[in-house]
Design a protein around this motif. Structure first.
Motif, PDB file in Angstrom:
ATOM      1  N   ALA A  50       0.832  -1.208   0.000  1.00 23.05           N
ATOM      2  CA  ALA A  50       0.000   0.000   0.000  1.00 23.05           C
ATOM      3  C   ALA A  50       0.863   1.255   0.000  1.00 23.05           C
ATOM      4  O   ALA A  50       0.493   2.276  -0.583  1.00 23.05           O
ATOM      5  N   ALA A  51       2.020   1.188   0.663  1.00 21.65           N
ATOM      6  CA  ALA A  51       2.901   2.356   0.755  1.00 21.65           C
ATOM      7  C   ALA A  51       3.766   2.529  -0.490  1.00 21.65           C
ATOM      8  O   ALA A  51       4.485   3.515  -0.617  1.00 21.65           O
ATOM      9  N   GLY A  52       3.700   1.565  -1.396  1.00 21.54           N
ATOM     10  CA  GLY A  52       4.503   1.673  -2.618  1.00 21.54           C
ATOM     11  C   GLY A  52       5.980   1.391  -2.408  1.00 21.54           C
ATOM     12  O   GLY A  52       6.824   1.837  -3.190  1.00 21.54           O
ATOM     13  N   LEU A  53       6.311   0.620  -1.354  1.00 16.71           N
ATOM     14  CA  LEU A  53       7.721   0.291  -1.134  1.00 16.71           C
ATOM     15  C   LEU A  53       8.256  -0.558  -2.284  1.00 16.71           C
ATOM     16  O   LEU A  53       7.502  -1.267  -2.963  1.00 16.71           O
ATOM     17  N   GLY A  54       9.576  -0.504  -2.444  1.00 19.38           N
ATOM     18  CA  GLY A  54      10.201  -1.283  -3.496  1.00 19.38           C
ATOM     19  C   GLY A  54      10.197  -2.763  -3.204  1.00 19.38           C
ATOM     20  O   GLY A  54      10.024  -3.587  -4.113  1.00 19.38           O
ATOM     21  N   GLY A  55      10.394  -3.125  -1.957  1.00 19.61           N
ATOM     22  CA  GLY A  55      10.474  -4.546  -1.635  1.00 19.61           C
ATOM     23  C   GLY A  55      10.437  -4.821  -0.156  1.00 19.61           C
ATOM     24  O   GLY A  55      10.402  -3.894   0.677  1.00 19.61           O
TER      25      GLY A  55
ATOM     26  N   ARG B 130      14.128  13.122  15.763  1.00 25.18           N
ATOM     27  CA  ARG B 130      14.064  11.773  15.194  1.00 25.18           C
ATOM     28  C   ARG B 130      13.811  11.787  13.691  1.00 25.18           C
ATOM     29  O   ARG B 130      14.554  11.192  12.911  1.00 25.18           O
ATOM     30  N   ARG B 131      12.732  12.455  13.299  1.00 32.30           N
ATOM     31  CA  ARG B 131      12.349  12.411  11.886  1.00 32.30           C
ATOM     32  C   ARG B 131      13.419  13.025  10.995  1.00 32.30           C
ATOM     33  O   ARG B 131      13.782  12.468   9.947  1.00 32.30           O
ATOM     34  N   ALA B 132      13.950  14.155  11.416  1.00 33.02           N
ATOM     35  CA  ALA B 132      14.986  14.815  10.611  1.00 33.02           C
ATOM     36  C   ALA B 132      16.228  13.929  10.508  1.00 33.02           C
ATOM     37  O   ALA B 132      16.856  13.823   9.448  1.00 33.02           O
ATOM     38  N   ALA B 133      16.585  13.279  11.616  1.00 29.70           N
ATOM     39  CA  ALA B 133      17.789  12.442  11.610  1.00 29.70           C
ATOM     40  C   ALA B 133      17.594  11.208  10.735  1.00 29.70           C
ATOM     41  O   ALA B 133      18.498  10.798   9.998  1.00 29.70           O
ATOM     42  N   VAL B 134      16.405  10.629  10.811  1.00 33.52           N
ATOM     43  CA  VAL B 134      16.118   9.447   9.981  1.00 33.52           C
ATOM     44  C   VAL B 134      16.235   9.822   8.508  1.00 33.52           C
ATOM     45  O   VAL B 134      16.922   9.155   7.722  1.00 33.52           O
ATOM     46  N   LEU B 135      15.574  10.924   8.119  1.00 33.65           N
ATOM     47  CA  LEU B 135      15.590  11.316   6.706  1.00 33.65           C
ATOM     48  C   LEU B 135      17.005  11.662   6.252  1.00 33.65           C
ATOM     49  O   LEU B 135      17.433  11.267   5.166  1.00 33.65           O
ATOM     50  N   GLU B 136      17.738  12.370   7.107  1.00 33.00           N
ATOM     51  CA  GLU B 136      19.106  12.753   6.743  1.00 33.00           C
ATOM     52  C   GLU B 136      19.992  11.522   6.576  1.00 33.00           C
ATOM     53  O   GLU B 136      20.816  11.454   5.642  1.00 33.00           O
ATOM     54  N   SER B 137      19.810  10.544   7.462  1.00 30.92           N
ATOM     55  CA  SER B 137      20.660   9.344   7.385  1.00 30.92           C
ATOM     56  C   SER B 137      20.401   8.579   6.078  1.00 30.92           C
ATOM     57  O   SER B 137      21.342   8.101   5.437  1.00 30.92           O
ATOM     58  N   VAL B 138      19.152   8.483   5.680  1.00 30.01           N
ATOM     59  CA  VAL B 138      18.834   7.722   4.470  1.00 30.01           C
ATOM     60  C   VAL B 138      19.193   8.527   3.217  1.00 30.01           C
ATOM     61  O   VAL B 138      19.705   7.979   2.232  1.00 30.01           O
ATOM     62  N   LEU B 139      18.974   9.842   3.297  1.00 25.28           N
ATOM     63  CA  LEU B 139      19.359  10.692   2.170  1.00 25.28           C
ATOM     64  C   LEU B 139      20.873  10.610   1.927  1.00 25.28           C
ATOM     65  O   LEU B 139      21.332  10.553   0.781  1.00 25.28           O
TER      66      LEU B 139
ATOM     67  N   GLU C 186       7.702   3.918   7.525  1.00 21.30           N
ATOM     68  CA  GLU C 186       7.464   5.216   8.160  1.00 21.30           C
ATOM     69  C   GLU C 186       7.897   6.352   7.236  1.00 21.30           C
ATOM     70  O   GLU C 186       7.198   7.359   7.087  1.00 21.30           O
ATOM     71  N   ILE C 187       9.036   6.188   6.583  1.00 22.45           N
ATOM     72  CA  ILE C 187       9.509   7.208   5.644  1.00 22.45           C
ATOM     73  C   ILE C 187       8.495   7.379   4.512  1.00 22.45           C
ATOM     74  O   ILE C 187       8.167   8.507   4.127  1.00 22.45           O
ATOM     75  N   ALA C 188       7.987   6.261   4.005  1.00 19.60           N
ATOM     76  CA  ALA C 188       6.997   6.351   2.917  1.00 19.60           C
ATOM     77  C   ALA C 188       5.789   7.162   3.376  1.00 19.60           C
ATOM     78  O   ALA C 188       5.253   7.979   2.615  1.00 19.60           O
ATOM     79  N   GLY C 189       5.382   6.975   4.623  1.00 18.50           N
ATOM     80  CA  GLY C 189       4.264   7.743   5.172  1.00 18.50           C
ATOM     81  C   GLY C 189       4.576   9.235   5.216  1.00 18.50           C
ATOM     82  O   GLY C 189       3.747  10.068   4.854  1.00 18.50           O
ATOM     83  N   TRP C 190       5.785   9.568   5.631  1.00 18.75           N
ATOM     84  CA  TRP C 190       6.176  10.989   5.697  1.00 18.75           C
ATOM     85  C   TRP C 190       6.215  11.606   4.311  1.00 18.75           C
ATOM     86  O   TRP C 190       5.799  12.747   4.117  1.00 18.75           O
ATOM     87  N   LEU C 191       6.738  10.860   3.342  1.00 25.71           N
ATOM     88  CA  LEU C 191       6.848  11.394   1.977  1.00 25.71           C
ATOM     89  C   LEU C 191       5.453  11.649   1.415  1.00 25.71           C
ATOM     90  O   LEU C 191       5.222  12.617   0.689  1.00 25.71           O
ATOM     91  N   ASP C 192       4.544  10.773   1.785  1.00 27.41           N
ATOM     92  CA  ASP C 192       3.171  10.898   1.347  1.00 27.41           C
ATOM     93  C   ASP C 192       2.544  12.197   1.876  1.00 27.41           C
ATOM     94  O   ASP C 192       1.844  12.907   1.175  1.00 27.41           O
ATOM     95  N   GLU C 193       2.857  12.522   3.142  1.00 30.79           N
ATOM     96  CA  GLU C 193       2.329  13.746   3.760  1.00 30.79           C
ATOM     97  C   GLU C 193       2.855  15.000   3.087  1.00 30.79           C
ATOM     98  O   GLU C 193       2.141  15.966   2.893  1.00 30.79           O
ATOM     99  N   LYS C 194       4.154  14.976   2.779  1.00 33.28           N
ATOM    100  CA  LYS C 194       4.843  16.216   2.442  1.00 33.28           C
ATOM    101  C   LYS C 194       5.192  16.375   0.979  1.00 33.28           C
ATOM    102  O   LYS C 194       5.701  17.404   0.571  1.00 33.28           O
ATOM    103  N   GLY C 195       4.930  15.326   0.182  1.00 35.80           N
ATOM    104  CA  GLY C 195       5.517  15.352  -1.161  1.00 35.80           C
ATOM    105  C   GLY C 195       6.939  14.882  -1.002  1.00 35.80           C
ATOM    106  O   GLY C 195       7.501  14.963   0.089  1.00 35.80           O
ATOM    107  N   THR C 196       7.560  14.391  -2.063  1.00 35.72           N
ATOM    108  CA  THR C 196       8.877  13.772  -1.892  1.00 35.72           C
ATOM    109  C   THR C 196       9.908  14.795  -1.479  1.00 35.72           C
ATOM    110  O   THR C 196       9.877  15.935  -1.919  1.00 35.72           O
TER     111      THR C 196
END
Ligand code: PBG
Length: 334
Positions: free
Chosen positions: A68-73, A297-306, A323-333
């Motif tokens: 549902a979240a459109g994850l790759g795998g 938390r959220r900023a650190a998670v996104l920064e680490s993956v980016l 969780e990241i997919a959920g955030w991207l959904d809220e904010k646009g990529t």
């Protein structure tokens, strides 16, 4: 000459978004999942807050959520009720991991039938979850991990996972020649389409600590005779080259955050997709700091993956994928 003003490109959120060189997208993220035999409720993994060992029923729910979240795998790991010297539960069609793969296959196929994209179903192709000594291979009579005897076992695991419906098998044991042997076995069994994601540059790492709880690992000692030494960059390039020669369809660097140079190097020389695994300890550190109020938390998670994407990973395995997919959904990529 007027003063160069790079800050102009940082003036507004819209401008920063326009000029972002790297973006996160759910399709680039893979969610690792643990399925445990013989439990009726999911069991929380204390060293990985928010992650659990799944029952078969909650595994299906998690894969549904990933679709549902459109994850790759999804990358599946099994925690069996019984272990033995050669890890026979790993290639038993009724073994916990192969049952889990069948469930994930079915959920993904249902998503496709309903007009969705499904997810790529990946399985960990390794013995450590299944052996009573906890090593990634079988042992010889002196207790050393026997490379070539292990290869035969990996071939059997990979074929069993393919039969259960895995799109991707992911040999993570760092045995020499593992990709070639698995490719040959898959082809001989009629699974020419099954993809190999090779853990190519996998380092012996303290950051795997929480994972050992996640799979109830029986390991005594360490894996330093097969996993790589943290000092070595060039050797990581050699490992990746060998896996590419052996026919790896994708290559991986693991852990991610402390090995971004290795990741960039592999990305530079690879002509196949490159993955990176943000491992359990990387997850646990940010979770622990955030729980103490020491980090956003959220900023650190996104920064680490980016950062992992920026270094060259096309695909990131991360426990935060949903969780990241959920955030991207809220904010646009991002
Ligand atoms: C071995 C394997 C490990 C991880 C993934 N596959 C553990 C190890 O090599 O000791 C670690 C993943 C993580 O720490 O998140 N099958």
């Amino acid at each position: 000459m007027t003063t160069p003003r790079p800050r102009r490109l940082r003036t507004t959120p819209a401008m920063r978004r326009l000029v972002a060189e790297t973006r996160l997208h759910p399709a680039d993220l893979v969610l690792p999942l643990f399925v445990r035999e013989g439990i009726t409720e999911p069991v929380p993994i204390s060293s990985m807050p928010g992650q659990v060992q799944h029952t078969e029923a909650t595994l299906a729910e998690a894969v549904r959520a990933a679709c549902a979240a459109g994850l790759g795998g999804v990358m599946l790991f099994g925690v069996p009720a019984r272990r033995d010297a050669t890890g026979t539960a790993g290639d038993d069609p009724e073994g916990v991991l192969n049952r889990g793969v069948r469930i994930a296959r079915q959920v993904s196929d249902e998503s496709v039938a309903a007009g969705g994209a499904g997810v790529v179903v990946m399985a960990d192709t390794c013995l450590d979850e299944f052996t009573d000594h906890g090593h990634c291979g079988v042992l010889d009579d002196r207790g050393r991990v026997d490379n070539d005897a292990t290869l035969t076992r990996y071939a059997a695991l990979a074929v069993a996972q393919a039969m259960a419906g895995a799109d991707v098998v992911a040999p993570s044991g760092m045995m020499d020649g593992q990709v070639a042997v698995i490719r040959e076995a898959l082809d001989a069994a009629g699974f020419a389409d099954v993809t190999i994601l090779a853990y190519s540059a996998k380092y012996a790492s303290a950051y795997y600590g929480p994972f050992r709880e996640a799979v109830d690992s029986a390991l005594q000692g360490d894996r330093r005779t097969y996993q790589m030494d943290a000092s070595n960059y060039r050797e990581g390039m050699r490992e990746a080259d060998l896996d590419l020669d052996e026919g790896a369809d994708m290559v991986m660097v693991k852990p991610a955050g402390s090995y971004l140079d290795v990741l960039a190097g592999v990305a530079e020389r690879s002509d196949v997709p490159v993955a990176a695994y943000q491992v359990s300890g990387e997850y646990a550190m940010i979770e622990a700091a955030a729980a103490n109020g020491w980090i956003d938390r959220r900023a650190a998670v996104l920064e680490s993956v980016l950062g992992i994407r920026r270094a060259g990973a096309d695909v990131v395995l991360t426990y935060w994928a949903l969780e990241i997919a959920g955030w991207l959904d809220e904010k646009g990529t991002k």
